[in-house]
Design a protein around this motif. Sequence first.
Motif, PDB file in Angstrom:
ATOM      1  N   ASN A 133       0.859  -1.178   0.000  1.00 57.10           N
ATOM      2  CA  ASN A 133       0.000   0.000   0.000  1.00 57.10           C
ATOM      3  C   ASN A 133       0.904   1.238   0.000  1.00 57.10           C
ATOM      4  OD1 ASN A 133      -2.144   1.996   1.137  1.00 57.10           O
ATOM      5  ND2 ASN A 133      -3.311   0.111   0.917  1.00 57.10           N
ATOM      6  N   LEU A 134       0.409   2.393   0.363  1.00 55.21           N
ATOM      7  CA  LEU A 134       1.243   3.595   0.391  1.00 55.21           C
ATOM      8  C   LEU A 134       2.364   3.447   1.412  1.00 55.21           C
ATOM      9  CD1 LEU A 134      -1.109   6.722   0.186  1.00 55.21           C
ATOM     10  CD2 LEU A 134      -0.032   5.417  -1.655  1.00 55.21           C
ATOM     11  N   PHE A 135       3.572   3.806   1.009  1.00 55.28           N
ATOM     12  CA  PHE A 135       4.704   3.766   1.920  1.00 55.28           C
ATOM     13  C   PHE A 135       4.643   4.932   2.910  1.00 55.28           C
ATOM     14  CE2 PHE A 135       6.624   1.393  -1.641  1.00 55.28           C
ATOM     15  CZ  PHE A 135       7.141   0.309  -0.947  1.00 55.28           C
ATOM     16  N   MET A 136       4.952   4.642   4.160  1.00 55.26           N
ATOM     17  CA  MET A 136       5.120   5.721   5.131  1.00 55.26           C
ATOM     18  C   MET A 136       6.193   6.694   4.664  1.00 55.26           C
ATOM     19  SD  MET A 136       4.832   3.600   8.723  1.00 55.26           S
ATOM     20  CE  MET A 136       3.384   2.596   9.070  1.00 55.26           C
ATOM     21  N   ARG A 160      -8.549   7.148   2.786  1.00 54.55           N
ATOM     22  CA  ARG A 160      -7.777   6.440   3.799  1.00 54.55           C
ATOM     23  C   ARG A 160      -6.788   5.503   3.105  1.00 54.55           C
ATOM     24  NH1 ARG A 160     -10.732   7.196   8.503  1.00 54.55           N
ATOM     25  NH2 ARG A 160      -9.477   5.666   9.631  1.00 54.55           N
ATOM     26  N   ALA A 161      -5.686   5.209   3.794  1.00 54.66           N
ATOM     27  CA  ALA A 161      -4.665   4.319   3.242  1.00 54.66           C
ATOM     28  C   ALA A 161      -4.074   3.450   4.339  1.00 54.66           C
ATOM     29  CB  ALA A 161      -3.559   5.127   2.560  1.00 54.66           C
ATOM     30  N   GLY A 162      -3.643   2.263   3.964  1.00 59.16           N
ATOM     31  CA  GLY A 162      -2.994   1.350   4.905  1.00 59.16           C
ATOM     32  C   GLY A 162      -1.487   1.559   4.899  1.00 59.16           C
ATOM     33  N   THR A 256      -7.141  -0.234   2.503  1.00 57.87           N
ATOM     34  CA  THR A 256      -6.912  -1.671   2.611  1.00 57.87           C
ATOM     35  C   THR A 256      -6.043  -1.975   3.835  1.00 57.87           C
ATOM     36  OG1 THR A 256      -6.932  -1.859   0.196  1.00 57.87           O
ATOM     37  CG2 THR A 256      -6.002  -3.708   1.427  1.00 57.87           C
ATOM     38  N   VAL A 257      -6.423  -2.986   4.589  1.00 61.01           N
ATOM     39  CA  VAL A 257      -5.581  -3.507   5.669  1.00 61.01           C
ATOM     40  C   VAL A 257      -5.582  -5.024   5.552  1.00 61.01           C
ATOM     41  CG1 VAL A 257      -5.290  -3.755   8.164  1.00 61.01           C
ATOM     42  CG2 VAL A 257      -6.051  -1.576   7.227  1.00 61.01           C
ATOM     43  N   THR A 258      -4.391  -5.611   5.560  1.00 60.88           N
ATOM     44  CA  THR A 258      -4.269  -7.067   5.477  1.00 60.88           C
ATOM     45  C   THR A 258      -3.443  -7.586   6.646  1.00 60.88           C
ATOM     46  OG1 THR A 258      -2.172  -7.156   4.242  1.00 60.88           O
ATOM     47  CG2 THR A 258      -4.207  -6.837   2.963  1.00 60.88           C
ATOM     48  N   GLU A 259      -3.382  -8.886   6.772  1.00 60.82           N
ATOM     49  CA  GLU A 259      -2.569  -9.549   7.797  1.00 60.82           C
ATOM     50  C   GLU A 259      -1.309 -10.159   7.189  1.00 60.82           C
ATOM     51  OE1 GLU A 259      -3.135  -9.631  11.180  1.00 60.82           O
ATOM     52  OE2 GLU A 259      -4.638  -8.121  10.655  1.00 60.82           O
ATOM     53  N   ASP A 260      -0.907  -9.701   6.020  1.00 60.29           N
ATOM     54  CA  ASP A 260       0.228 -10.322   5.331  1.00 60.29           C
ATOM     55  C   ASP A 260       1.545 -10.141   6.079  1.00 60.29           C
ATOM     56  OD1 ASP A 260      -1.905 -10.215   3.296  1.00 60.29           O
ATOM     57  OD2 ASP A 260      -0.346 -10.958   1.961  1.00 60.29           O
TER      58      ASP A 260
END
Length: 295
Positions: A133-136, A160-162, A256-260
């Motif tokens: 997703n978007l990098f910090m 919103r972004a993860g 998007t939020v995942t558990e990867d």
Amino acid sequence: MIGATGFVGHHLVEELADLRAPNAAMVRVPARAQGLPSTTGYVVGTLDDPPAVDVLRDFDRVFLMSPTHSEQVALETTFIDALVAAAHRPHVVKLAWDGFDDPACRVRFMHNHRLVAEHLESTGLPVTYVAPNLFMENLLDLADTIRDEGLLSAPAGEGRAGFVASSDVGAVAARALTVDDIAAEDGTIHVVTGPESLSFDDVAARISAVFAREVDYDDQPVEEARAALRSQNHPEWHCEGMLELYDWLRHGGCDTVTEDVPAATGEDARPLQDWLNELRGAFVGRPQTISPPKF
């Protein structure tokens, strides 16, 4: 490994060193290998001038990434064709962007990766995708107004972004490269995100809390954002791509939020406030004579 000296790549080589996994980086000239871990070998080459066939045949797994720019598709496909010509069929772990596999996403950055993926799949090479997703680290481009004006300025609306730390992306890529049954990974897309989906209002609140100063979110008009990007001397292609990305974000494309990350590493994804603490100097106290990191 391609891109070992980049901001994801250097985390990747460190993770591979920690895992005691043999690896080699592709560098343009031998001098670029001096900062690599002692356990990392190197080969000399570039995406458009790959190493010789006999060198490519030494590698069963290849990490493929390149900087985001207008020639990305041509460069990566040239390298892929060199792998095919070597008649060795390594498993490719490709760094992409979350959304690259969505035909509705017209952001040029994701579209580039989709074109490379289509070429990869046409060759029949086995492939795994690591799609952050978007990098910090993208927030570093906004550090000047945060520090000087107390404003987080971006045309992001209420999107919103993860946000994910590049260190977590490197960790997931390392596990993808070293998994025992890599054949089972063929076609897998690891969507890599941080632990929560944040609006830019949320990001401003995190910055305020970490740095103990008031930082507000400024929802920039698009033309103002375009002027700001141009003032940073980004190429026009990149400026327009960033505006496309913000439009995608505004319309929910990055929510998007995942558990990867925990699934791959056994550890929670890094929260934004931890990353901000580490990069404190860039946001509150960086001397004006030091340029911010360029990614």
